[in-house]
Design a protein around this motif. Structure first.
Motif, PDB file in Angstrom:
ATOM      1  N   GLU A   6       0.985  -3.568  -3.277  1.00 46.91           N
ATOM      2  CA  GLU A   6       2.299  -4.171  -3.477  1.00 46.91           C
ATOM      3  C   GLU A   6       2.922  -3.651  -4.771  1.00 46.91           C
ATOM      4  OE1 GLU A   6       4.317  -8.594  -3.479  1.00 46.91           O
ATOM      5  OE2 GLU A   6       2.214  -8.402  -4.038  1.00 46.91           O
ATOM      6  N   THR A   7       4.190  -3.281  -4.702  1.00 47.39           N
ATOM      7  CA  THR A   7       4.926  -2.912  -5.909  1.00 47.39           C
ATOM      8  C   THR A   7       5.796  -4.101  -6.294  1.00 47.39           C
ATOM      9  OG1 THR A   7       6.764  -1.917  -4.690  1.00 47.39           O
ATOM     10  CG2 THR A   7       4.941  -0.466  -5.312  1.00 47.39           C
ATOM     11  N   HIS A   8       6.094  -4.214  -7.556  1.00 48.99           N
ATOM     12  CA  HIS A   8       6.835  -5.369  -8.050  1.00 48.99           C
ATOM     13  C   HIS A   8       8.320  -5.079  -8.211  1.00 48.99           C
ATOM     14  CE1 HIS A   8       3.026  -7.331  -8.547  1.00 48.99           C
ATOM     15  NE2 HIS A   8       2.574  -6.288  -9.207  1.00 48.99           N
ATOM     16  N   VAL A   9       8.701  -3.854  -7.932  1.00 47.41           N
ATOM     17  CA  VAL A   9      10.113  -3.478  -7.997  1.00 47.41           C
ATOM     18  C   VAL A   9      10.425  -2.574  -6.818  1.00 47.41           C
ATOM     19  CG1 VAL A   9      10.273  -3.636 -10.514  1.00 47.41           C
ATOM     20  CG2 VAL A   9       9.615  -1.477  -9.478  1.00 47.41           C
ATOM     21  N   GLN A  10      11.690  -2.535  -6.436  1.00 51.51           N
ATOM     22  CA  GLN A  10      12.108  -1.600  -5.402  1.00 51.51           C
ATOM     23  C   GLN A  10      12.369  -0.255  -6.063  1.00 51.51           C
ATOM     24  OE1 GLN A  10      15.543  -2.801  -3.194  1.00 51.51           O
ATOM     25  NE2 GLN A  10      15.424  -1.060  -1.805  1.00 51.51           N
ATOM     26  N   LEU A  11      11.848   0.789  -5.473  1.00 46.65           N
ATOM     27  CA  LEU A  11      12.002   2.133  -6.016  1.00 46.65           C
ATOM     28  C   LEU A  11      13.116   2.864  -5.296  1.00 46.65           C
ATOM     29  CD1 LEU A  11       8.236   3.140  -6.159  1.00 46.65           C
ATOM     30  CD2 LEU A  11       9.624   2.189  -7.993  1.00 46.65           C
ATOM     31  N   ASP A  12      13.837   3.701  -6.047  1.00 45.11           N
ATOM     32  CA  ASP A  12      14.794   4.564  -5.371  1.00 45.11           C
ATOM     33  C   ASP A  12      14.048   5.797  -4.871  1.00 45.11           C
ATOM     34  OD1 ASP A  12      14.576   6.482  -7.476  1.00 45.11           O
ATOM     35  OD2 ASP A  12      16.326   5.667  -8.515  1.00 45.11           O
ATOM     36  N   GLU A  13      14.758   6.698  -4.225  1.00 44.07           N
ATOM     37  CA  GLU A  13      14.093   7.836  -3.579  1.00 44.07           C
ATOM     38  C   GLU A  13      13.373   8.734  -4.588  1.00 44.07           C
ATOM     39  OE1 GLU A  13      15.251  11.251  -0.348  1.00 44.07           O
ATOM     40  OE2 GLU A  13      16.360   9.375  -0.367  1.00 44.07           O
ATOM     41  N   GLN A  14      13.986   8.996  -5.739  1.00 42.63           N
ATOM     42  CA  GLN A  14      13.360   9.847  -6.756  1.00 42.63           C
ATOM     43  C   GLN A  14      12.117   9.189  -7.340  1.00 42.63           C
ATOM     44  OE1 GLN A  14      14.110  13.094  -7.710  1.00 42.63           O
ATOM     45  NE2 GLN A  14      12.134  12.868  -8.696  1.00 42.63           N
ATOM     46  N   GLU A  15      12.208   7.894  -7.657  1.00 43.57           N
ATOM     47  CA  GLU A  15      11.046   7.175  -8.177  1.00 43.57           C
ATOM     48  C   GLU A  15       9.926   7.146  -7.148  1.00 43.57           C
ATOM     49  OE1 GLU A  15      13.161   3.864 -11.069  1.00 43.57           O
ATOM     50  OE2 GLU A  15      13.210   3.576  -8.894  1.00 43.57           O
ATOM     51  N   SER A  16      10.297   6.961  -5.883  1.00 39.27           N
ATOM     52  CA  SER A  16       9.320   6.952  -4.797  1.00 39.27           C
ATOM     53  C   SER A  16       8.586   8.283  -4.718  1.00 39.27           C
ATOM     54  CB  SER A  16      10.043   6.649  -3.482  1.00 39.27           C
ATOM     55  OG  SER A  16       9.197   6.823  -2.392  1.00 39.27           O
ATOM     56  N   ASP A  17       9.323   9.380  -4.795  1.00 38.90           N
ATOM     57  CA  ASP A  17       8.712  10.712  -4.766  1.00 38.90           C
ATOM     58  C   ASP A  17       7.779  10.920  -5.958  1.00 38.90           C
ATOM     59  OD1 ASP A  17      10.092  11.305  -2.438  1.00 38.90           O
ATOM     60  OD2 ASP A  17      11.629  12.514  -3.437  1.00 38.90           O
ATOM     61  N   ASP A  18       8.218  10.481  -7.135  1.00 38.43           N
ATOM     62  CA  ASP A  18       7.399  10.640  -8.343  1.00 38.43           C
ATOM     63  C   ASP A  18       6.092   9.862  -8.234  1.00 38.43           C
ATOM     64  OD1 ASP A  18       9.395  12.239  -9.406  1.00 38.43           O
ATOM     65  OD2 ASP A  18      10.201  10.654 -10.717  1.00 38.43           O
TER      66      ASP A  18
ATOM     67  N   ASP B 182      -7.740  14.765  -7.322  1.00 31.78           N
ATOM     68  CA  ASP B 182      -8.722  14.876  -8.403  1.00 31.78           C
ATOM     69  C   ASP B 182     -10.015  14.123  -8.069  1.00 31.78           C
ATOM     70  OD1 ASP B 182      -6.938  16.383  -9.874  1.00 31.78           O
ATOM     71  OD2 ASP B 182      -6.367  14.725 -11.221  1.00 31.78           O
ATOM     72  N   MET B 183      -9.890  13.043  -7.272  1.00 35.81           N
ATOM     73  CA  MET B 183     -11.056  12.240  -6.909  1.00 35.81           C
ATOM     74  C   MET B 183     -11.767  12.779  -5.671  1.00 35.81           C
ATOM     75  SD  MET B 183      -9.560   8.424  -7.621  1.00 35.81           S
ATOM     76  CE  MET B 183     -11.159   7.621  -7.479  1.00 35.81           C
ATOM     77  N   GLY B 184     -11.255  13.882  -5.099  1.00 35.89           N
ATOM     78  CA  GLY B 184     -11.927  14.520  -3.971  1.00 35.89           C
ATOM     79  C   GLY B 184     -11.391  14.158  -2.601  1.00 35.89           C
ATOM     80  N   TYR B 185     -10.332  13.356  -2.550  1.00 38.05           N
ATOM     81  CA  TYR B 185      -9.719  13.023  -1.261  1.00 38.05           C
ATOM     82  C   TYR B 185      -8.648  14.055  -0.946  1.00 38.05           C
ATOM     83  CZ  TYR B 185     -11.929   8.498  -1.960  1.00 38.05           C
ATOM     84  OH  TYR B 185     -12.846   7.499  -2.162  1.00 38.05           O
ATOM     85  N   ASP B 186      -8.584  14.464   0.330  1.00 37.10           N
ATOM     86  CA  ASP B 186      -7.565  15.460   0.667  1.00 37.10           C
ATOM     87  C   ASP B 186      -6.898  15.240   2.022  1.00 37.10           C
ATOM     88  OD1 ASP B 186      -9.711  16.153   2.225  1.00 37.10           O
ATOM     89  OD2 ASP B 186      -9.879  18.191   1.468  1.00 37.10           O
ATOM     90  N   ASN B 187      -7.312  14.246   2.766  1.00 33.40           N
ATOM     91  CA  ASN B 187      -6.720  13.982   4.078  1.00 33.40           C
ATOM     92  C   ASN B 187      -6.081  12.601   4.091  1.00 33.40           C
ATOM     93  OD1 ASN B 187      -7.465  16.425   5.388  1.00 33.40           O
ATOM     94  ND2 ASN B 187      -9.560  15.666   5.533  1.00 33.40           N
ATOM     95  N   PHE B 188      -4.861  12.527   3.596  1.00 33.03           N
ATOM     96  CA  PHE B 188      -4.167  11.247   3.525  1.00 33.03           C
ATOM     97  C   PHE B 188      -2.650  11.465   3.526  1.00 33.03           C
ATOM     98  CE2 PHE B 188      -5.078  12.692  -0.769  1.00 33.03           C
ATOM     99  CZ  PHE B 188      -3.834  12.601  -1.376  1.00 33.03           C
ATOM    100  N   ASP B 189      -1.935  10.410   3.868  1.00 40.51           N
ATOM    101  CA  ASP B 189      -0.479  10.381   3.773  1.00 40.51           C
ATOM    102  C   ASP B 189      -0.103   9.207   2.874  1.00 40.51           C
ATOM    103  OD1 ASP B 189       0.240  12.497   5.611  1.00 40.51           O
ATOM    104  OD2 ASP B 189      -0.391  11.167   7.236  1.00 40.51           O
ATOM    105  N   ILE B 190       1.022   9.344   2.210  1.00 42.52           N
ATOM    106  CA  ILE B 190       1.507   8.279   1.340  1.00 42.52           C
ATOM    107  C   ILE B 190       2.897   7.881   1.791  1.00 42.52           C
ATOM    108  CG2 ILE B 190       2.131   7.638  -1.027  1.00 42.52           C
ATOM    109  CD1 ILE B 190       0.062   9.701  -1.981  1.00 42.52           C
ATOM    110  N   GLU B 191       3.094   6.577   1.953  1.00 40.35           N
ATOM    111  CA  GLU B 191       4.409   6.027   2.285  1.00 40.35           C
ATOM    112  C   GLU B 191       4.787   5.048   1.182  1.00 40.35           C
ATOM    113  OE1 GLU B 191       3.519   3.956   5.888  1.00 40.35           O
ATOM    114  OE2 GLU B 191       3.673   5.763   7.125  1.00 40.35           O
ATOM    115  N   VAL B 192       6.001   5.160   0.668  1.00 44.96           N
ATOM    116  CA  VAL B 192       6.489   4.243  -0.339  1.00 44.96           C
ATOM    117  C   VAL B 192       7.759   3.601   0.164  1.00 44.96           C
ATOM    118  CG1 VAL B 192       7.223   3.989  -2.736  1.00 44.96           C
ATOM    119  CG2 VAL B 192       5.514   5.722  -2.153  1.00 44.96           C
ATOM    120  N   SER B 193       7.815   2.279   0.143  1.00 47.28           N
ATOM    121  CA  SER B 193       9.029   1.609   0.615  1.00 47.28           C
ATOM    122  C   SER B 193      10.152   1.855  -0.389  1.00 47.28           C
ATOM    123  CB  SER B 193       8.784   0.101   0.780  1.00 47.28           C
ATOM    124  OG  SER B 193       8.503  -0.492  -0.464  1.00 47.28           O
ATOM    125  N   VAL B 194      11.345   2.051   0.139  1.00 47.94           N
ATOM    126  CA  VAL B 194      12.522   2.262  -0.724  1.00 47.94           C
ATOM    127  C   VAL B 194      13.616   1.300  -0.335  1.00 47.94           C
ATOM    128  CG1 VAL B 194      12.095   4.642  -1.344  1.00 47.94           C
ATOM    129  CG2 VAL B 194      13.348   4.143   0.724  1.00 47.94           C
TER     130      VAL B 194
END
Length: 87
Positions: A52-64, A75-87
């Motif tokens: 859970e995030t405590h603020v709504q992110l805009d598109e640039q913040e989401s990408d960052d 860096d932790m050795g994971y390489d098969n994943f997708d990331i979704e951030v609500s905007v």
């Protein structure tokens, strides 16, 4: 959760508190409060970590945030994943 970050691993992964902590640290811009709520589920042979995030992110913040989390997971050795951030 109103605002969130989903990390979907392509297979079932055993994730520990260190992974959750590192994700929270990488997403610090979106997590302004001390307590971070998260949910860990296995769906269709994939592990889904929702933070859970405590603020709504805009598109640039989401990408960052997504880039920071991806770099930390690489860096932790994971390489098969997708990331979704609500905007």
């Amino acid at each position: 959760m109103k605002h969130f970050i989903n990390i979907i691993f392509d297979q079932t992964e055993e994730l520990d508190d260190i992974v959750v902590s590192e994700v929270a640290t990488s997403a610090s811009n979106a997590l302004l409060e001390q307590e971070t709520n998260y949910l860990l589920e296995n769906i269709d042979n994939k592990t889904v970590l929702t933070v859970e995030t405590h603020v709504q992110l805009d598109e640039q913040e989401s990408d960052d945030v997504a880039n920071d989390i991806a770099n930390k997971l690489f860096d932790m050795g994971y390489d098969n994943f997708d990331i979704e951030v609500s905007v």
